[in-house]
Design a protein around this motif. Structure first.
Motif, PDB file in Angstrom:
ATOM      1  N   ARG A  55       6.862  -0.117  -4.198  1.00 41.13           N
ATOM      2  CA  ARG A  55       7.029   0.724  -5.384  1.00 41.13           C
ATOM      3  C   ARG A  55       5.845   0.525  -6.327  1.00 41.13           C
ATOM      4  N   GLY A  56       5.829   1.286  -7.398  1.00 39.32           N
ATOM      5  CA  GLY A  56       4.747   1.171  -8.366  1.00 39.32           C
ATOM      6  C   GLY A  56       3.414   1.498  -7.720  1.00 39.32           C
ATOM      7  N   PRO A  57       2.384   0.726  -8.024  1.00 42.64           N
ATOM      8  CA  PRO A  57       1.063   1.022  -7.461  1.00 42.64           C
ATOM      9  C   PRO A  57       0.995   0.815  -5.951  1.00 42.64           C
ATOM     10  N   TYR A  58       1.968   0.102  -5.394  1.00 46.29           N
ATOM     11  CA  TYR A  58       1.995  -0.147  -3.956  1.00 46.29           C
ATOM     12  C   TYR A  58       2.340   1.120  -3.165  1.00 46.29           C
ATOM     13  N   ARG A  59       2.728   2.178  -3.854  1.00 45.57           N
ATOM     14  CA  ARG A  59       2.950   3.454  -3.172  1.00 45.57           C
ATOM     15  C   ARG A  59       1.632   4.126  -2.812  1.00 45.57           C
ATOM     16  N   ARG A  60       0.549   3.779  -3.523  1.00 48.38           N
ATOM     17  CA  ARG A  60      -0.752   4.428  -3.325  1.00 48.38           C
ATOM     18  C   ARG A  60      -1.800   3.554  -2.662  1.00 48.38           C
ATOM     19  N   ILE A  61      -1.803   2.255  -3.016  1.00 43.90           N
ATOM     20  CA  ILE A  61      -2.737   1.311  -2.392  1.00 43.90           C
ATOM     21  C   ILE A  61      -1.972   0.039  -2.046  1.00 43.90           C
ATOM     22  N   ARG A  62      -2.432  -0.654  -1.021  1.00 40.75           N
ATOM     23  CA  ARG A  62      -1.682  -1.785  -0.490  1.00 40.75           C
ATOM     24  C   ARG A  62      -1.931  -3.101  -1.233  1.00 40.75           C
ATOM     25  N   HIS A  63      -3.023  -3.209  -1.947  1.00 43.12           N
ATOM     26  CA  HIS A  63      -3.343  -4.465  -2.640  1.00 43.12           C
ATOM     27  C   HIS A  63      -3.831  -4.194  -4.067  1.00 43.12           C
ATOM     28  N   PRO A  64      -2.993  -3.579  -4.896  1.00 45.75           N
ATOM     29  CA  PRO A  64      -3.437  -3.240  -6.250  1.00 45.75           C
ATOM     30  C   PRO A  64      -3.707  -4.451  -7.135  1.00 45.75           C
ATOM     31  N   MET A  65      -3.042  -5.568  -6.881  1.00 47.61           N
ATOM     32  CA  MET A  65      -3.288  -6.741  -7.713  1.00 47.61           C
ATOM     33  C   MET A  65      -4.722  -7.230  -7.536  1.00 47.61           C
ATOM     34  N   TYR A  66      -5.188  -7.259  -6.301  1.00 53.04           N
ATOM     35  CA  TYR A  66      -6.575  -7.675  -6.062  1.00 53.04           C
ATOM     36  C   TYR A  66      -7.554  -6.692  -6.701  1.00 53.04           C
ATOM     37  N   LEU A  67      -7.238  -5.417  -6.638  1.00 49.02           N
ATOM     38  CA  LEU A  67      -8.103  -4.424  -7.283  1.00 49.02           C
ATOM     39  C   LEU A  67      -8.148  -4.661  -8.784  1.00 49.02           C
ATOM     40  N   GLY A  68      -6.987  -4.881  -9.389  1.00 50.41           N
ATOM     41  CA  GLY A  68      -6.943  -5.149 -10.828  1.00 50.41           C
ATOM     42  C   GLY A  68      -7.738  -6.386 -11.204  1.00 50.41           C
ATOM     43  N   GLU A  69      -7.603  -7.443 -10.407  1.00 49.98           N
ATOM     44  CA  GLU A  69      -8.349  -8.677 -10.678  1.00 49.98           C
ATOM     45  C   GLU A  69      -9.854  -8.435 -10.575  1.00 49.98           C
ATOM     46  N   ALA A  70     -10.273  -7.700  -9.549  1.00 49.95           N
ATOM     47  CA  ALA A  70     -11.707  -7.411  -9.373  1.00 49.95           C
ATOM     48  C   ALA A  70     -12.232  -6.556 -10.525  1.00 49.95           C
ATOM     49  N   MET A  71     -11.434  -5.581 -10.953  1.00 51.60           N
ATOM     50  CA  MET A  71     -11.851  -4.740 -12.087  1.00 51.60           C
ATOM     51  C   MET A  71     -12.011  -5.579 -13.348  1.00 51.60           C
ATOM     52  N   ALA A  83     -13.093  -2.164 -21.660  1.00 52.20           N
ATOM     53  CA  ALA A  83     -12.183  -1.131 -21.146  1.00 52.20           C
ATOM     54  C   ALA A  83     -11.836  -1.411 -19.685  1.00 52.20           C
ATOM     55  N   LEU A  84     -12.837  -1.784 -18.888  1.00 51.55           N
ATOM     56  CA  LEU A  84     -12.598  -2.083 -17.479  1.00 51.55           C
ATOM     57  C   LEU A  84     -11.704  -3.317 -17.330  1.00 51.55           C
ATOM     58  N   GLN A  85     -11.941  -4.325 -18.167  1.00 50.28           N
ATOM     59  CA  GLN A  85     -11.087  -5.511 -18.136  1.00 50.28           C
ATOM     60  C   GLN A  85      -9.636  -5.151 -18.447  1.00 50.28           C
ATOM     61  N   LEU A  86      -9.437  -4.370 -19.489  1.00 51.43           N
ATOM     62  CA  LEU A  86      -8.087  -3.992 -19.889  1.00 51.43           C
ATOM     63  C   LEU A  86      -7.396  -3.191 -18.787  1.00 51.43           C
ATOM     64  N   LEU A  87      -8.101  -2.228 -18.208  1.00 49.53           N
ATOM     65  CA  LEU A  87      -7.510  -1.448 -17.117  1.00 49.53           C
ATOM     66  C   LEU A  87      -7.175  -2.339 -15.922  1.00 49.53           C
ATOM     67  N   GLY A  88      -8.063  -3.251 -15.594  1.00 55.65           N
ATOM     68  CA  GLY A  88      -7.819  -4.160 -14.478  1.00 55.65           C
ATOM     69  C   GLY A  88      -6.619  -5.061 -14.718  1.00 55.65           C
ATOM     70  N   VAL A  89      -6.521  -5.625 -15.912  1.00 51.18           N
ATOM     71  CA  VAL A  89      -5.397  -6.502 -16.229  1.00 51.18           C
ATOM     72  C   VAL A  89      -4.092  -5.712 -16.234  1.00 51.18           C
ATOM     73  N   LEU A  90      -4.111  -4.503 -16.792  1.00 46.29           N
ATOM     74  CA  LEU A  90      -2.893  -3.687 -16.799  1.00 46.29           C
ATOM     75  C   LEU A  90      -2.470  -3.304 -15.384  1.00 46.29           C
ATOM     76  N   LEU A  91      -3.439  -2.997 -14.504  1.00 50.99           N
ATOM     77  CA  LEU A  91      -3.108  -2.703 -13.112  1.00 50.99           C
ATOM     78  C   LEU A  91      -2.509  -3.938 -12.436  1.00 50.99           C
ATOM     79  N   ALA A  92      -3.112  -5.109 -12.657  1.00 50.82           N
ATOM     80  CA  ALA A  92      -2.585  -6.344 -12.065  1.00 50.82           C
ATOM     81  C   ALA A  92      -1.184  -6.646 -12.598  1.00 50.82           C
ATOM     82  N   LEU A  93      -0.953  -6.405 -13.872  1.00 45.53           N
ATOM     83  CA  LEU A  93       0.366  -6.621 -14.468  1.00 45.53           C
ATOM     84  C   LEU A  93       1.397  -5.675 -13.853  1.00 45.53           C
ATOM     85  N   TRP A  94       1.037  -4.410 -13.708  1.00 43.84           N
ATOM     86  CA  TRP A  94       1.919  -3.425 -13.083  1.00 43.84           C
ATOM     87  C   TRP A  94       2.246  -3.842 -11.636  1.00 43.84           C
TER      88      TRP A  94
END
Length: 191
Positions: A119-135, A87-98
């Protein structure tokens, strides 16, 4: 270099698609992420500024580091932990994709100024791709715990923090204004 990088990620996308077709459903969103990265590496803005060559090489090493975890797969975890890991992998990959979709033509592996995404997740956090990868990496580790895998995860997080610092330096004044509007780098209320 862009064509070579894009070819690499296209091959990775094909390998992941093959894994998905062989019964590994989590590989399908990873294939989509890799394919989109390949497309973005070919269709992107030229950089206004780039980090130094050693920093660009370190960024590529950091991007490839999670692949090393496959060299140290631990024994499969108990079913509840494996399910949580998936579940964590899927959420992380979907966040990175977004995040990759939101980045558009500003995407790159190495720190460079190709413009800001806000736009997208960048409205809330500045580095969502790294967060998704870490998740995603942490989820993989939950499924197959090992000391070596944990060490690689810690190294990946430390390198992501360096990449973040380097990107922020390269982006300059425009980034500082964005950072004033979007407070959190990766984890709301923490950092």
């Amino acid at each position: 270099m862009s064509a070579l990088s894009a070819a690499f990620w296209a091959i990775v996308a094909g390998l992941r698609l093959g894994m998905a077709l062989r019964g590994h459903p989590l590989s399908l969103p990873l294939a989509a992420l890799s394919f989109l990265a390949a497309v973005r590496l070919v269709r992107r803005r030229p950089p206004v500024r780039e980090a130094s060559l050693p920093r660009r090489l370190a960024a590529w090493g950091a991007a490839l580091l999670p692949w090393g975890a496959g060299l140290f797969p631990g024994a499969p975890a108990p079913l509840p932990l494996r399910a949580a890991g998936e579940a964590l992998q899927l959420l992380g990959v979907l966040l990175a994709l977004w995040a990759l979709l939101a980045l558009g033509e500003a995407f790159g592996i190495a720190p460079a100024d190709r413009g800001l995404a806000e736009r997208g997740p960048y409205r809330r956090i500045r580095h969502p791709m790294y967060l998704g990868e870490a998740m995603a990496f942490a989820g993989w580790l939950l499924e197959r715990p090992s000391l070596e895998g944990a060490g690689l995860l810690l190294a990946a997080v430390a390198l992501a923090a360096l990449r973040i610092r380097w990107e922020e330096e390269v982006l300059g004044e425009a980034y500082r204004a964005y950072a004033a509007r979007v407070r959190w780098r990766m984890i709301p209320l923490v950092w």
